[in-house]
Enzyme design. Structure first.
Site, PDB file in Angstrom:
ATOM      1  N   ILE A  85       2.508  35.513 -12.326  1.00 14.75           N
ATOM      2  CA  ILE A  85       2.252  34.326 -11.497  1.00 14.75           C
ATOM      3  C   ILE A  85       1.624  34.701 -10.154  1.00 14.75           C
ATOM      4  O   ILE A  85       1.194  33.823  -9.409  1.00 14.75           O
ATOM      5  CB  ILE A  85       3.523  33.483 -11.257  1.00 14.75           C
ATOM      6  CG1 ILE A  85       4.505  34.186 -10.318  1.00 14.75           C
ATOM      7  CG2 ILE A  85       4.204  33.123 -12.558  1.00 14.75           C
ATOM      8  CD1 ILE A  85       5.618  33.276  -9.825  1.00 14.75           C
ATOM      9  N   SER A  86       1.561  35.997  -9.857  1.00 12.68           N
ATOM     10  CA  SER A  86       1.018  36.434  -8.565  1.00 12.68           C
ATOM     11  C   SER A  86      -0.335  37.129  -8.677  1.00 12.68           C
ATOM     12  O   SER A  86      -0.938  37.461  -7.655  1.00 12.68           O
ATOM     13  CB  SER A  86       2.016  37.378  -7.869  1.00 12.68           C
ATOM     14  OG  SER A  86       3.221  36.716  -7.556  1.00 12.68           O
ATOM     15  N   PRO A  92      -1.580  42.955  -8.140  1.00 15.58           N
ATOM     16  CA  PRO A  92      -1.668  43.411  -9.530  1.00 15.58           C
ATOM     17  C   PRO A  92      -0.323  43.342 -10.236  1.00 15.58           C
ATOM     18  O   PRO A  92       0.730  43.486  -9.608  1.00 15.58           O
ATOM     19  CB  PRO A  92      -2.144  44.868  -9.396  1.00 15.58           C
ATOM     20  CG  PRO A  92      -1.659  45.293  -8.038  1.00 15.58           C
ATOM     21  CD  PRO A  92      -1.740  44.065  -7.178  1.00 15.58           C
ATOM     22  N   ASP A  93      -0.361  43.082 -11.553  1.00 14.22           N
ATOM     23  CA  ASP A  93       0.869  43.206 -12.319  1.00 14.22           C
ATOM     24  C   ASP A  93       1.101  44.688 -12.600  1.00 14.22           C
ATOM     25  O   ASP A  93       0.395  45.552 -12.092  1.00 14.22           O
ATOM     26  CB  ASP A  93       0.815  42.375 -13.604  1.00 14.22           C
ATOM     27  CG  ASP A  93      -0.280  42.821 -14.560  1.00 14.22           C
ATOM     28  OD1 ASP A  93      -0.863  43.909 -14.343  1.00 14.22           O
ATOM     29  OD2 ASP A  93      -0.558  42.100 -15.523  1.00 14.22           O
ATOM     30  N   PHE A  94       2.080  44.995 -13.420  1.00 17.43           N
ATOM     31  CA  PHE A  94       2.435  46.395 -13.606  1.00 17.43           C
ATOM     32  C   PHE A  94       1.716  47.056 -14.772  1.00 17.43           C
ATOM     33  O   PHE A  94       1.305  48.199 -14.679  1.00 17.43           O
ATOM     34  CB  PHE A  94       3.957  46.524 -13.811  1.00 17.43           C
ATOM     35  CG  PHE A  94       4.733  46.317 -12.546  1.00 17.43           C
ATOM     36  CD1 PHE A  94       5.066  47.385 -11.738  1.00 17.43           C
ATOM     37  CD2 PHE A  94       5.123  45.053 -12.159  1.00 17.43           C
ATOM     38  CE1 PHE A  94       5.786  47.209 -10.552  1.00 17.43           C
ATOM     39  CE2 PHE A  94       5.837  44.848 -10.987  1.00 17.43           C
ATOM     40  CZ  PHE A  94       6.161  45.931 -10.181  1.00 17.43           C
ATOM     41  N   ARG A  95       1.534  46.335 -15.877  1.00 19.14           N
ATOM     42  CA  ARG A  95       1.176  47.008 -17.123  1.00 19.14           C
ATOM     43  C   ARG A  95      -0.203  46.687 -17.680  1.00 19.14           C
ATOM     44  O   ARG A  95      -0.575  47.218 -18.710  1.00 19.14           O
ATOM     45  CB  ARG A  95       2.243  46.698 -18.185  1.00 19.14           C
ATOM     46  CG  ARG A  95       3.589  47.297 -17.857  1.00 19.14           C
ATOM     47  CD  ARG A  95       4.648  46.943 -18.874  1.00 19.14           C
ATOM     48  NE  ARG A  95       5.894  47.654 -18.625  1.00 19.14           N
ATOM     49  CZ  ARG A  95       6.804  47.263 -17.748  1.00 19.14           C
ATOM     50  NH1 ARG A  95       6.620  46.158 -17.059  1.00 19.14           N
ATOM     51  NH2 ARG A  95       7.905  47.964 -17.573  1.00 19.14           N
ATOM     52  N   GLN A 165      11.393  38.176 -11.111  1.00 15.46           N
ATOM     53  CA  GLN A 165      11.348  39.631 -11.099  1.00 15.46           C
ATOM     54  C   GLN A 165      10.519  40.138  -9.927  1.00 15.46           C
ATOM     55  O   GLN A 165      10.496  41.338  -9.662  1.00 15.46           O
ATOM     56  CB  GLN A 165      10.711  40.150 -12.399  1.00 15.46           C
ATOM     57  CG  GLN A 165      11.528  39.897 -13.647  1.00 15.46           C
ATOM     58  CD  GLN A 165      10.755  40.310 -14.891  1.00 15.46           C
ATOM     59  OE1 GLN A 165       9.825  39.618 -15.316  1.00 15.46           O
ATOM     60  NE2 GLN A 165      11.126  41.425 -15.489  1.00 15.46           N
ATOM     61  N   ASN A 166       9.819  39.245  -9.250  1.00 16.05           N
ATOM     62  CA  ASN A 166       8.849  39.648  -8.238  1.00 16.05           C
ATOM     63  C   ASN A 166       9.524  39.997  -6.916  1.00 16.05           C
ATOM     64  O   ASN A 166      10.561  39.437  -6.558  1.00 16.05           O
ATOM     65  CB  ASN A 166       7.821  38.540  -8.022  1.00 16.05           C
ATOM     66  CG  ASN A 166       7.031  38.243  -9.288  1.00 16.05           C
ATOM     67  OD1 ASN A 166       6.907  39.108 -10.163  1.00 16.05           O
ATOM     68  ND2 ASN A 166       6.518  37.045  -9.402  1.00 16.05           N
ATOM     69  N   ASP A 168       7.437  40.081  -4.073  1.00 16.37           N
ATOM     70  CA  ASP A 168       6.414  39.746  -3.084  1.00 16.37           C
ATOM     71  C   ASP A 168       6.820  38.612  -2.140  1.00 16.37           C
ATOM     72  O   ASP A 168       6.071  38.275  -1.217  1.00 16.37           O
ATOM     73  CB  ASP A 168       5.095  39.395  -3.777  1.00 16.37           C
ATOM     74  CG  ASP A 168       5.251  38.339  -4.865  1.00 16.37           C
ATOM     75  OD1 ASP A 168       6.041  37.385  -4.656  1.00 16.37           O
ATOM     76  OD2 ASP A 168       4.586  38.451  -5.908  1.00 16.37           O
ATOM     77  N   HIS A 185      15.206  41.373  -9.044  1.00 10.36           N
ATOM     78  CA  HIS A 185      14.853  42.761  -8.754  1.00 10.36           C
ATOM     79  C   HIS A 185      14.782  43.028  -7.257  1.00 10.36           C
ATOM     80  O   HIS A 185      14.123  43.961  -6.811  1.00 10.36           O
ATOM     81  CB  HIS A 185      13.535  43.120  -9.442  1.00 10.36           C
ATOM     82  CG  HIS A 185      13.651  43.149 -10.929  1.00 10.36           C
ATOM     83  ND1 HIS A 185      12.562  43.277 -11.765  1.00 10.36           N
ATOM     84  CD2 HIS A 185      14.730  43.052 -11.748  1.00 10.36           C
ATOM     85  CE1 HIS A 185      12.975  43.252 -13.031  1.00 10.36           C
ATOM     86  NE2 HIS A 185      14.277  43.117 -13.035  1.00 10.36           N
ATOM     87  N   CYS A 198      26.016  54.056   7.337  1.00  9.67           N
ATOM     88  CA  CYS A 198      25.404  53.167   8.343  1.00  9.67           C
ATOM     89  C   CYS A 198      25.095  51.793   7.756  1.00  9.67           C
ATOM     90  O   CYS A 198      25.717  50.808   8.102  1.00  9.67           O
ATOM     91  CB  CYS A 198      24.142  53.814   8.902  1.00  9.67           C
ATOM     92  SG  CYS A 198      23.227  52.780  10.075  1.00  9.67           S
ATOM     93  N   CYS A 219      15.868  54.223  10.755  1.00 11.18           N
ATOM     94  CA  CYS A 219      16.956  53.427  11.299  1.00 11.18           C
ATOM     95  C   CYS A 219      17.097  53.672  12.805  1.00 11.18           C
ATOM     96  O   CYS A 219      17.059  54.824  13.270  1.00 11.18           O
ATOM     97  CB  CYS A 219      18.260  53.776  10.585  1.00 11.18           C
ATOM     98  SG  CYS A 219      19.704  52.861  11.183  1.00 11.18           S
ATOM     99  N   THR A 260       5.550  36.861 -17.521  1.00 10.23           N
ATOM    100  CA  THR A 260       6.347  38.068 -17.751  1.00 10.23           C
ATOM    101  C   THR A 260       6.263  38.483 -19.209  1.00 10.23           C
ATOM    102  O   THR A 260       6.250  37.634 -20.104  1.00 10.23           O
ATOM    103  CB  THR A 260       7.820  37.872 -17.360  1.00 10.23           C
ATOM    104  OG1 THR A 260       8.583  39.020 -17.754  1.00 10.23           O
ATOM    105  CG2 THR A 260       8.422  36.631 -17.999  1.00 10.23           C
ATOM    106  N   GLU A 286      -0.550  36.640 -22.726  1.00  8.63           N
ATOM    107  CA  GLU A 286      -0.398  37.076 -24.106  1.00  8.63           C
ATOM    108  C   GLU A 286       0.961  36.626 -24.631  1.00  8.63           C
ATOM    109  O   GLU A 286       1.897  36.412 -23.852  1.00  8.63           O
ATOM    110  CB  GLU A 286      -0.518  38.601 -24.222  1.00  8.63           C
ATOM    111  CG  GLU A 286       0.525  39.352 -23.401  1.00  8.63           C
ATOM    112  CD  GLU A 286       0.310  40.848 -23.422  1.00  8.63           C
ATOM    113  OE1 GLU A 286      -0.711  41.285 -23.984  1.00  8.63           O
ATOM    114  OE2 GLU A 286       1.156  41.572 -22.885  1.00  8.63           O
TER     115      GLU A 286
END
Length: 400
Positions: A85-86, A92-95, A165-166, A168, A185, A198, A219, A260, A286
């Site tokens: 969706i992004s 970019p997607d991952f795969r 799962q995003n 962003d 995620h 900490c 930190c 996804t 797909e």
């Protein structure tokens, strides 16, 4: 089967007065009883004997989904979303071969692409992750049509929850609140010191400043590396993910899966947590096919069904997510409203970005004055004879 159950089954069959033949018949009866017991137990455990669920869609199509939504039969829609969706926002997607994030990580000299999101590798070598974060940092991209479609579902009182799962944060940019959203995620929205003693928390703006101005975010209390609260391989998913899914999915009356491939667990298994009669719509470039049947049966794998004769509730739109959302919005009578929202929201984001850029590069008063004086001199020079106003160059006005 428990030992006590087996003992109960044997009661009345073992007797000193029985003949060998009767003992054999009893033994055979025992085997049958044990088999029936195991079969019934397995059937109850896996819900194999459940009656065929009611078919709630008039037709298995995008039109059927739209009719179902407009019929007021559903008001608790869950969206499960991934990187797809992004992509139209430039992330970019991952795969995806050739364009996916994993394909383009060679420049970071990783042992393998997934290492950039592994906690063990990050602790030893965090620089590649923060170099990538600088390229993909939230705030540099505008939400897509798909993001605004999800917000429309919320605004119309139809969205139960969005599970993403995003990382962003674009779901937050469009206006989804904590109660609307499960960031399965994790997220860049908050960050924590990696020192377990900490664990100081930092916000999005602090992390952005660090990523763009320092080699590594450190930190302020203990000088350890600060990591965004995204879930790396080797880390547990947020507690809220598990707590909320237990109550959400039994109530869901329409599941929309957007962008996804359903290859990452346990997120992928969520599709099997809705009721057997709940329609499921996949909008993706797909079709996600059924995986290992036993894994699917146990609720641990993908069991979307588009082709078999038993299919009754799964609908797929194959193509870009934005196109699928626009097509569904059109069937719902929401398309013009959706396009107008996107246009207005993007204009606001562009305006803010221009204001931020202007404030980040203010022109000094002396420079501004010098520029104005230079422009005035140029205009006066252009008025002199023999000077072309168009090109600012000498022209020959002599006559022969």
């Amino acid at each position: 089967m428990s030992r006590s159950a087996a003992s109960d089954l044997k009661t009345g069959t073992d007797s000193d007065s029985e003949s060998p033949d009767s003992q054999g018949e009893a033994s055979e009866a025992l085997d049958v009883s044990e088999m029936d017991f195991l079969r019934n137990l397995l059937s109850r455990s896996l819900d194999l004997q459940q009656a065929a669920p009611e078919q709630v869609l008039e037709e298995r199509s995008l039109k059927g989904i739209a009719k179902y939504i407009l019929s007021k039969k559903c008001g608790r829609i869950i969206c499960m979303v991934g990187a797809g969706i992004s992509t139209s926002a430039g992330i970019p997607d991952f795969r995806s071969p050739g364009t996916g994030l994993y394909h383009n990580l060679q420049k970071y000299d990783l042992p393998y692409p997934e290492a950039i999101f592994e906690m063990g590798y990050f602790k030893q070598n965090p620089e590649p992750f923060f170099a990538l974060a600088k390229e993909l940092y939230p705030g540099q991209f505008k939400p897509t049509v798909s993001h605004y479609f999800i917000r429309m579902l919320r605004d119309k009182g139809l969205l139960l929850r969005c599970y993403t799962q995003n990382i962003d944060t674009l779901e937050r940019v469009v206006g989804l609140k904590d109660e609307d959203l499960i960031e399965a995620h994790g997220t860049f929205y908050t960050s924590h010191c990696t020192n377990s003693a900490c664990r100081k928390q930092y916000n999005l703006d602090w992390m952005k400043t660090q990523i763009f101005t320092t080699p590594l975010p450190k930190c302020e209390q203990c000088d350890s590396v600060v990591k965004p609260d995204i879930v790396f391989f080797g880390e547990s998913l947020p507690h809220r993910f598990f707590a909320t899914m237990e109550s959400d999915f039994p109530k869901c009356d329409l599941l929309i899966i957007l962008g996804t491939s359903l290859q990452v667990q346990p997120f992928a298994s969520l599709i099997n947590r809705v009721s057997k009669s709940t329609p499921r719509l996949l909008i993706n470039k797909e079709i996600t096919r059924q995986g290992d049947p036993m894994m699917a049966l146990l609720g641990l794998g993908n069991s979307l069904d588009f082709d078999s004769e038993k299919a009754y509730r799964d609908v797929a739109y194959v193509g870009p997510c934005d196109d699928g959302c626009l097509a569904l919005a059109d069937l719902l009578g929401w398309k013009e409203e959706l396009e107008e929202i996107v246009k207005k929201e993007h204009a606001v984001i562009d305006s803010k970005a221009e204001g931020t850029q202007a404030s980040a590069n203010p022109q000094a008063p002396e420079e501004k004055k010098s520029k104005q004086e230079a422009e005035t001199v140029t205009e006066k020079e252009a008025e002199k004879p023999g000077v072309s106003r168009k090109h600012g160059s000498q022209t020959d006005h002599s006559t022969k």
